[in-house]
Design an enzyme around this catalytic site. Structure first.
Site, PDB file in Angstrom:
ATOM      1  N   LYS A  98       0.868  -1.175   0.000  1.00  0.00           N
ATOM      2  CA  LYS A  98       0.000   0.000   0.000  1.00  0.00           C
ATOM      3  C   LYS A  98       0.906   1.227   0.000  1.00  0.00           C
ATOM      4  O   LYS A  98       1.623   1.484   0.964  1.00  0.00           O
ATOM      5  CB  LYS A  98      -0.911   0.011   1.225  1.00  0.00           C
ATOM      6  CG  LYS A  98      -1.801   1.246   1.310  1.00  0.00           C
ATOM      7  CD  LYS A  98      -2.549   1.293   2.631  1.00  0.00           C
ATOM      8  CE  LYS A  98      -3.288   2.616   2.773  1.00  0.00           C
ATOM      9  NZ  LYS A  98      -3.856   2.783   4.131  1.00  0.00           N
ATOM     10  N   GLY A 186     -11.386   7.538   6.962  1.00  0.00           N
ATOM     11  CA  GLY A 186     -12.490   8.439   7.285  1.00  0.00           C
ATOM     12  C   GLY A 186     -13.781   7.784   7.718  1.00  0.00           C
ATOM     13  O   GLY A 186     -14.664   8.462   8.243  1.00  0.00           O
TER      14      GLY A 186
END
Length: 256
Positions: A98, A186
């Protein structure tokens, strides 16, 4: 639920877990097991075999049917991310990376230029590259074109719990992508994860919402169930919205 395909890998779970923020490795492992996640991300700095209290590699390696996705969190340039990726592959043996490059510690927004440059190199180096990006449809498409295995646009700022504030841009990315789109960052509640899946996201990555919950394993299970429900809803096909009321029963009395 159908499988998530990333490169040549298949996962029955569409919930990916982050491993930061947990109070200890015991709680983290309980949450991972409760979630049913088969892909978890861990920062290179947590591969610390010399200091057991900081090392997550050992505990995570003991989990069956879980694949590690190292991340380059802490890198502020492409060069740093590339170096971190190669070290992580040597330590973990995982082909996944990632790419996470956020040079400003205040807002932690991903740097699009450095991310793109790092992704190009790492794709050529044989990694399954999964870049963390702002919800930018143009950048997402460019990353797909250079061979990234997926794109990971943010729902809102890391750790903010502000949900899917990038909803409209996410819809465009999903519509235009032919690789998995994984909403990362988020999310605060399982309902937001379900909403992301209903939109057509391939998976969601959750960390803070689970790790900071009063009962992380229970919250992990709730997110798992929400992801399944959202995926099923997407596959079933949501009804079209209308700007006006639409009667579901006849509006005339019998015999009128």
């Amino acid at each position: 639920m159908d499988s998530l395909h990333i490169g040549s890998y298949s996962f029955s779970s569409r919930l990916i877990l982050g491993t930061g923020k947990f109070s200890n490795s015991k709680v983290m492992l309980e949450a991972i097991r409760a979630s049913g996640s088969q892909l978890v991300t861990v920062a290179l700095r947590r591969f610390n075999r010399e200091q057991a209290e900081d090392d997550l590699f050992g505990p995570l390696s003991a989990l069956e049917a879980v694949t590690l996705m190292p991340n380059t969190s802490g890198a502020s340039t492409a060069a740093e991310a590339i170096r971190a990726a190669h070290i992580a592959r040597q330590l973990s043996g995982s082909p996944f990376i990632k790419v996470e490059i956020h040079p400003n510690p205040q807002h932690l927004m991903p740097d699009p230029i450095e991310t793109f440059e790092a992704a190009k190199v790492l794709v050529n180096d044989g990694f399954l590259v999964m870049p963390y990006i702002a919800a930018d449809p143009v950048l997402a498409k460019r990353l797909e074109e250079i061979g990234c295995a997926s794109v990971m646009p943010l729902g809102s700022a890391i750790g903010s719990g502000q949900g899917l504030s990038t909803f409209e841009m996410l819809k465009i990315i999903i519509r235009e992508s032919t690789i998995p789109v994984i909403v990362d960052a988020g999310l605060r509640s399982p309902s937001e994860a379900a909403h992301a899946m209903e939109m057509g996201c391939s998976a969601v990555l959750v960390n803070s919402a689970i790790a900071a919950a009063g009962n992380p394993p229970a919250m992990a299970e709730a997110f798992s169930e929400a992801v399944i429900a959202g995926r099923k809803a997407f596959q079933a096909g949501l009804m079209e919205q209308s700007g006006e009321a639409v009667a579901t029963s006849p509006l005339t009395f019998l015999g009128a």
